[in-house]
Design a protein around this motif. Structure first.
Motif, mmCIF file in Angstrom:
data_model
loop_
_atom_site.group_PDB
_atom_site.id
_atom_site.type_symbol
_atom_site.label_atom_id
_atom_site.label_comp_id
_atom_site.label_asym_id
_atom_site.label_seq_id
_atom_site.Cartn_x
_atom_site.Cartn_y
_atom_site.Cartn_z
ATOM 1 N N HIS A 31 106.893 81.798 29.033
ATOM 2 C CA HIS A 31 106.191 82.815 28.235
ATOM 3 C C HIS A 31 106.563 82.576 26.780
ATOM 4 C CE1 HIS A 31 105.058 87.341 27.664
ATOM 5 N NE2 HIS A 31 104.180 86.497 27.162
ATOM 6 N N THR A 32 105.577 82.309 25.949
ATOM 7 C CA THR A 32 105.874 81.928 24.573
ATOM 8 C C THR A 32 104.754 82.331 23.624
ATOM 9 O OG1 THR A 32 106.409 80.039 23.139
ATOM 10 C CG2 THR A 32 104.837 79.654 24.906
ATOM 11 N N ASN A 33 105.102 82.414 22.351
ATOM 12 C CA ASN A 33 104.105 82.563 21.291
ATOM 13 C C ASN A 33 104.168 81.370 20.333
ATOM 14 O OD1 ASN A 33 106.514 83.013 20.002
ATOM 15 N ND2 ASN A 33 105.933 84.948 19.059
ATOM 16 N N SER A 34 104.848 80.309 20.780
ATOM 17 C CA SER A 34 105.038 79.126 19.940
ATOM 18 C C SER A 34 103.738 78.335 19.791
ATOM 19 C CB SER A 34 106.114 78.222 20.545
ATOM 20 O OG SER A 34 106.192 76.989 19.861
ATOM 21 N N VAL A 35 103.524 77.804 18.599
ATOM 22 C CA VAL A 35 102.345 76.975 18.347
ATOM 23 C C VAL A 35 102.454 75.627 19.051
ATOM 24 C CG1 VAL A 35 101.859 78.081 16.132
ATOM 25 C CG2 VAL A 35 103.378 76.090 16.214
ATOM 26 N N CYS A 36 103.617 75.306 19.573
ATOM 27 C CA CYS A 36 103.801 74.035 20.278
ATOM 28 C C CYS A 36 103.095 74.034 21.634
ATOM 29 C CB CYS A 36 105.288 73.748 20.486
ATOM 30 S SG CYS A 36 106.230 73.541 18.958
ATOM 31 N N PHE A 37 102.752 75.208 22.143
ATOM 32 C CA PHE A 37 102.133 75.323 23.452
ATOM 33 C C PHE A 37 100.716 75.873 23.309
ATOM 34 C CE2 PHE A 37 106.648 75.468 24.235
ATOM 35 C CZ PHE A 37 106.816 74.740 25.405
ATOM 36 N N GLN A 102 114.473 74.065 22.913
ATOM 37 C CA GLN A 102 114.929 74.376 21.560
ATOM 38 C C GLN A 102 114.866 73.171 20.631
ATOM 39 O OE1 GLN A 102 115.507 77.533 20.729
ATOM 40 N NE2 GLN A 102 115.050 78.021 22.884
ATOM 41 N N SER A 103 114.491 72.016 21.162
ATOM 42 C CA SER A 103 114.431 70.784 20.359
ATOM 43 C C SER A 103 112.998 70.498 19.937
ATOM 44 C CB SER A 103 114.976 69.602 21.169
ATOM 45 O OG SER A 103 114.719 68.383 20.505
ATOM 46 N N PRO A 104 112.697 70.514 18.633
ATOM 47 C CA PRO A 104 111.335 70.202 18.172
ATOM 48 C C PRO A 104 110.874 68.809 18.585
ATOM 49 C CG PRO A 104 112.618 71.231 16.420
ATOM 50 C CD PRO A 104 113.574 70.914 17.520
ATOM 51 N N LEU A 105 111.802 67.853 18.608
ATOM 52 C CA LEU A 105 111.433 66.490 18.992
ATOM 53 C C LEU A 105 110.998 66.432 20.453
ATOM 54 C CD1 LEU A 105 111.231 63.468 18.365
ATOM 55 C CD2 LEU A 105 113.663 63.259 18.962
ATOM 56 N N LEU A 106 111.749 67.084 21.319
ATOM 57 C CA LEU A 106 111.412 67.068 22.734
ATOM 58 C C LEU A 106 110.144 67.875 23.019
ATOM 59 C CD1 LEU A 106 114.975 67.472 24.300
ATOM 60 C CD2 LEU A 106 113.671 65.362 23.914
ATOM 61 N N LEU A 107 109.891 68.902 22.218
ATOM 62 C CA LEU A 107 108.670 69.698 22.410
ATOM 63 C C LEU A 107 107.411 68.910 22.081
ATOM 64 C CD1 LEU A 107 109.688 73.221 21.035
ATOM 65 C CD2 LEU A 107 109.173 72.600 23.407
ATOM 66 N N SER A 108 107.563 67.809 21.377
ATOM 67 C CA SER A 108 106.403 66.967 21.055
ATOM 68 C C SER A 108 106.086 65.970 22.166
ATOM 69 C CB SER A 108 106.651 66.213 19.745
ATOM 70 O OG SER A 108 107.742 65.296 19.889
ATOM 71 N N ASP A 109 106.900 65.954 23.218
ATOM 72 C CA ASP A 109 106.709 65.009 24.325
ATOM 73 C C ASP A 109 105.728 65.602 25.340
ATOM 74 O OD1 ASP A 109 107.028 63.341 26.645
ATOM 75 O OD2 ASP A 109 108.926 62.648 25.800
ATOM 76 N N SER A 110 104.659 64.894 25.609
ATOM 77 C CA SER A 110 103.640 65.390 26.539
ATOM 78 C C SER A 110 104.173 65.502 27.963
ATOM 79 C CB SER A 110 102.412 64.486 26.508
ATOM 80 O OG SER A 110 102.763 63.146 26.824
ATOM 81 N N CYS A 111 105.176 64.700 28.310
ATOM 82 C CA CYS A 111 105.745 64.788 29.658
ATOM 83 C C CYS A 111 106.371 66.157 29.897
ATOM 84 C CB CYS A 111 106.798 63.697 29.861
ATOM 85 S SG CYS A 111 106.122 62.028 29.989
ATOM 86 N N LEU A 112 106.998 66.716 28.876
ATOM 87 C CA LEU A 112 107.596 68.042 29.009
ATOM 88 C C LEU A 112 106.530 69.099 29.259
ATOM 89 C CD1 LEU A 112 109.994 69.978 28.858
ATOM 90 C CD2 LEU A 112 109.706 70.032 26.370
#
Length: 213
Positions: A31-37, A102-112
Motif C-alpha cells: 500500500h503506497t502513495n509513492s510515484v515509483c509505483f 527504501q532504496s531508490p536504486l532498487l525501486l527502479s528495478d522492474s524485477c522488484l
C-alpha cells in the motif's frame, strides 16, 4: 506530501504440488502513495525460493552499488508443521522487503515491481523484465488482482462501521413512521367495528329469544 511505502508479509499457506511435495507461500501486500509505483495497492503470493531469486536479481542488476539485506537463512530442518519456524521466516521476509523498498536504486528495478505486484512465475518475470514478452511490466502489474477492502485504515474502517450502523438503524427504526401509526389506527378501528358487530349480533339474538317466549 510525504511518500509512504507499506509492505506486509503474512498469511502463510501450505501449497501442495502433489501428494509428496508441498511448500509454503506468503501473501505480500503493498500500500503506497509513492510515484515509483503505478499501482498503489496490490496483493500477491510468493514462496521462499522466489525471494531468493529476487535478491539475486537485485544484486546483479545493482552492480554491487547497494548492499542488499540478508534473507532468513535456509534451514535444512525447516518443517511445514512448525509454527514458530514459519513465523520467524515470515518476519525475516518482511524485514527484507521493508529495507528493499527504501532504496531508490532498487525501486527502479522492474524485477522488484513484477515480484511485488504481479502473479508471474520466475521465468516469466525474467522474460518480461528483459522485454521478451508481448506484455510490458506495467501491463503485467495492472493485470494483477487485489482485494482492496483489506487495506482500509482503522479510521476508514470505523467510518464504514458507523455509516453501516446508522443506515441500519435508520431503516429499522426511523423509516416511514406514519404508515406504522396509520396501520395501528386502522387495526384499532377494525377491532372496534368487529366488536360493535358482535355486540349488535348478541343483542339481536337476545331480543329474538325473548320474543319467542
Amino acid at each position: 506530501m510525504q511518500q509512504v511505502i507499506s509492505v506486509w508479509v503474512r498469511d502463510p499457506r501450505i501449497q501442495k504440488n502433489d501428494f509428496w511435495h508441498a511448500y509454503i507461500d506468503y501473501e505480500i501486500c503493498l500500500h503506497t502513495n509513492s510515484v515509483c509505483f503505478t499501482k498503489k495497492i496490490s496483493c500477491v503470493r510468493r514462496r521462499y525460493s522466489e525471494f531468493v531469486w529476487l535478491r539475486q536479481k537485485l544484486q546483479a542488476n545493482s552492480l554491487l552499488m547497494v548492499q542488499l539485506p540478508e534473507l532468513p537463512s535456509k534451514n535444512p530442518f525447516f518443517s511445514l508443521n512448525n509454527a514458530q519456524q514459519i513465523t520467524d521466516r515470515m518476519k525475516g521476509l518482511q524485514k527484507f522487503l521493508e529495507q528493499i523498498v527504501q532504496s531508490p536504486l532498487l525501486l527502479s528495478d522492474s524485477c522488484l515491481h513484477l515480484f511485488l505486484q504481479s502473479q508471474l512465475s520466475v521465468s516469466r518475470m525474467e522474460a518480461c523484465a528483459a522485454g521478451r514478452t508481448h506484455y510490458s511490466v506495467a501491463q503485467a502489474v495492472q493485470r494483477c488482482g487485489c482485494s482492496l477492502r483489506r487495506f482500509n485504515s482503522e479510521e476508514d474502517l470505523q467510518k464504514d462501521l458507523s455509516t453501516s450502523c446508522d443506515s441500519d438503524s435508520d431503516s429499522s427504526v426511523f423509516t416511514d413512521p406514519e404508515p406504522r401509526s396509520k396501520d395501528v389506527a386502522l387495526n384499532k378501528a377494525e377491532t372496534t367495528a368487529s366488536l360493535d358487530v358482535m355486540g349488535a349480533s348478541q343483542e339481536e339474538a337476545l331480543s329474538c329469544s325473548f320474543g319467542s317466549l
